[in-house]
Design a protein around this motif. Structure first.
Motif, mmCIF file in Angstrom:
data_model
loop_
_atom_site.group_PDB
_atom_site.id
_atom_site.type_symbol
_atom_site.label_atom_id
_atom_site.label_comp_id
_atom_site.label_asym_id
_atom_site.label_seq_id
_atom_site.Cartn_x
_atom_site.Cartn_y
_atom_site.Cartn_z
ATOM 1 N N ASP A 1 0.810 -1.223 0.000
ATOM 2 C CA ASP A 1 0.000 0.000 0.000
ATOM 3 C C ASP A 1 0.843 1.273 0.000
ATOM 4 O O ASP A 1 0.300 2.370 -0.028
ATOM 5 N N ARG A 2 2.183 1.145 0.029
ATOM 6 C CA ARG A 2 3.137 2.269 -0.034
ATOM 7 C C ARG A 2 3.040 3.212 1.159
ATOM 8 O O ARG A 2 3.476 4.360 1.097
ATOM 9 N N GLN A 3 2.460 2.731 2.250
ATOM 10 C CA GLN A 3 2.311 3.572 3.446
ATOM 11 C C GLN A 3 3.672 3.855 4.084
ATOM 12 O O GLN A 3 4.477 2.948 4.305
ATOM 13 N N VAL A 4 3.931 5.140 4.387
ATOM 14 C CA VAL A 4 5.152 5.531 5.093
ATOM 15 C C VAL A 4 5.015 5.122 6.557
ATOM 16 O O VAL A 4 4.058 5.515 7.235
ATOM 17 N N MET A 5 5.984 4.330 7.029
ATOM 18 C CA MET A 5 5.912 3.778 8.377
ATOM 19 C C MET A 5 6.938 4.392 9.332
ATOM 20 O O MET A 5 6.930 4.096 10.525
ATOM 21 N N THR A 6 7.835 5.233 8.805
ATOM 22 C CA THR A 6 8.912 5.791 9.624
ATOM 23 C C THR A 6 8.813 7.305 9.662
ATOM 24 O O THR A 6 8.218 7.935 8.788
ATOM 25 N N GLY A 7 9.422 7.888 10.699
ATOM 26 C CA GLY A 7 9.494 9.342 10.792
ATOM 27 C C GLY A 7 8.239 9.976 11.371
ATOM 28 O O GLY A 7 7.219 9.318 11.612
ATOM 29 N N PRO A 8 8.274 11.301 11.554
ATOM 30 C CA PRO A 8 7.193 12.006 12.252
ATOM 31 C C PRO A 8 5.899 12.126 11.458
ATOM 32 O O PRO A 8 4.872 12.501 12.022
ATOM 33 N N PHE A 9 5.935 11.814 10.147
ATOM 34 C CA PHE A 9 4.736 11.955 9.322
ATOM 35 C C PHE A 9 4.098 10.605 8.989
ATOM 36 O O PHE A 9 3.233 10.515 8.120
ATOM 37 N N ALA A 10 4.531 9.574 9.713
ATOM 38 C CA ALA A 10 3.911 8.257 9.564
ATOM 39 C C ALA A 10 2.530 8.273 10.224
ATOM 40 O O ALA A 10 2.374 8.748 11.352
ATOM 41 N N TYR A 11 1.551 7.763 9.522
ATOM 42 C CA TYR A 11 0.152 7.756 10.001
ATOM 43 C C TYR A 11 0.029 7.071 11.356
ATOM 44 O O TYR A 11 -0.736 7.522 12.223
ATOM 45 N N ARG A 12 0.794 6.022 11.557
ATOM 46 C CA ARG A 12 0.679 5.252 12.808
ATOM 47 C C ARG A 12 1.124 6.064 14.022
ATOM 48 O O ARG A 12 0.802 5.719 15.158
ATOM 49 N N ARG A 13 1.851 7.159 13.786
ATOM 50 C CA ARG A 13 2.252 8.036 14.890
ATOM 51 C C ARG A 13 1.089 8.893 15.368
ATOM 52 O O ARG A 13 1.154 9.492 16.441
#
Length: 286
Positions: free
Chosen positions: A112-124
């Motif tokens: 799904d190309r979801q960004v998982m790292t850094g401050p702009f990751a949705y999971r944060r």
């Protein structure tokens, strides 16, 4: 007067200040207003309404004002923050410093190309994309687009654009065959073969950066700060060159009411390109 630095030269503290200010704009709703604005003024050749932001001579001044407005918003949160630039001719891999965990985060995950790292990751929990363009609420990236590979532009591609002594040419849109503006904006100018420079960077990042809502990805601002810097380099290289068209087009020209000559105010700020030819009173690049 403030300075815009190369992102690779930011200190850890400067990165944190910038990230914190962006996140605060997001929390307040002001960040999404900037995304909406870009979507509103991303007008294509095929549309009949005025076209201030893309595929147009005012590509550079419109985005200069857009960056200034965003920078003012950031500085209302933290006066010490400015927009850095990303020189993608040098920092051109997924391991470059801007993609670090403490800055913009990295590539999206497979699938799904979801960004998982850094401050702009949705999971944060602090970066939720409005469900207007896609049903996904998370930031997406797809570096290099493996299914149809694209590379970041190199110095030679930029130098070819900087070497063009004419700012822009008729028909003043995405098919203008010469001119610095379209060589940088990058709508397949060289014999119609592929995209270049600005457009190629959007395509290389992919995901959220690939459409009219591209400011959903905070790297947008660093990319466009470098585009703004390239404009200043072109001006220095061609001191006698001028913004074109200088005057309104003839009444029978189909582009007459759709593009912005030198003194025609651009929406939504009512600022003309002529007011944005020189940035040196406002900021400098270091």
């Amino acid at each position: 007067m403030h300075s815009r630095k190369n992102q690779r030269d930011l200190t850890r503290t400067e990165k944190k200040r910038l990230v914190d200010a962006i996140l605060e704009l997001k929390r307040s709703g002001r960040y999404d207003d900037f995304v909406t604005l870009h979507r509103q003024y991303y007008v294509t050749d095929g549309e009949s309404r005025p076209r201030p932001a893309h595929m147009t001579p005012s590509f550079f001044p419109w985005h200069r004002q857009y960056l200034l407005e965003f920078e003012k918003a950031l500085q209302s949160v933290d006066p010490r923050v400015s927009v850095p630039y990303w020189d993608w001719t040098r920092d051109n891999t997924a391991k470059s410093s801007l993609w670090a965990e403490d800055f913009l985060g990295g590539n999206g995950r497979p699938g799904d190309r979801q960004v998982m790292t850094g401050p702009f990751a949705y999971r944060r929990g602090g970066w939720r994309i409005r469900a207007e363009v896609t049903d996904d609420h998370f930031l997406r990236r797809n570096f290099g687009r493996p299914s149809a590979p694209v590379t970041l532009p190199g110095a030679a591609e930029v130098d070819r654009a900087l070497g063009d002594p004419v700012y822009d040419t008729a028909p003043w849109n995405s098919v203008s065959a010469t001119g610095f503006r379209n060589r940088i904006e990058g709508w397949g100018i060289r014999g119609g073969r592929g995209i270049a420079n600005h457009n190629k960077v959007h395509r290389w990042i992919g995901g959220s950066m690939a459409g009219a809502a591209s400011p959903d990805d905070p790297v947008f601002w660093l990319h466009h700060a470098f585009i703004d810097l390239l404009w200043t380099r072109w001006q220095k290289a061609h001191p006698r060159a001028r913004y074109l068209p200088a005057r309104a087009l003839p009444a029978d020209d189909p582009q007459r009411d759709r593009i912005f000559p030198l003194d025609r105010p651009m929406p939504p700020w009512d600022v003309a390109p002529s007011q944005l030819m020189d940035h040196t009173r406002l900021y400098r690049y270091v």
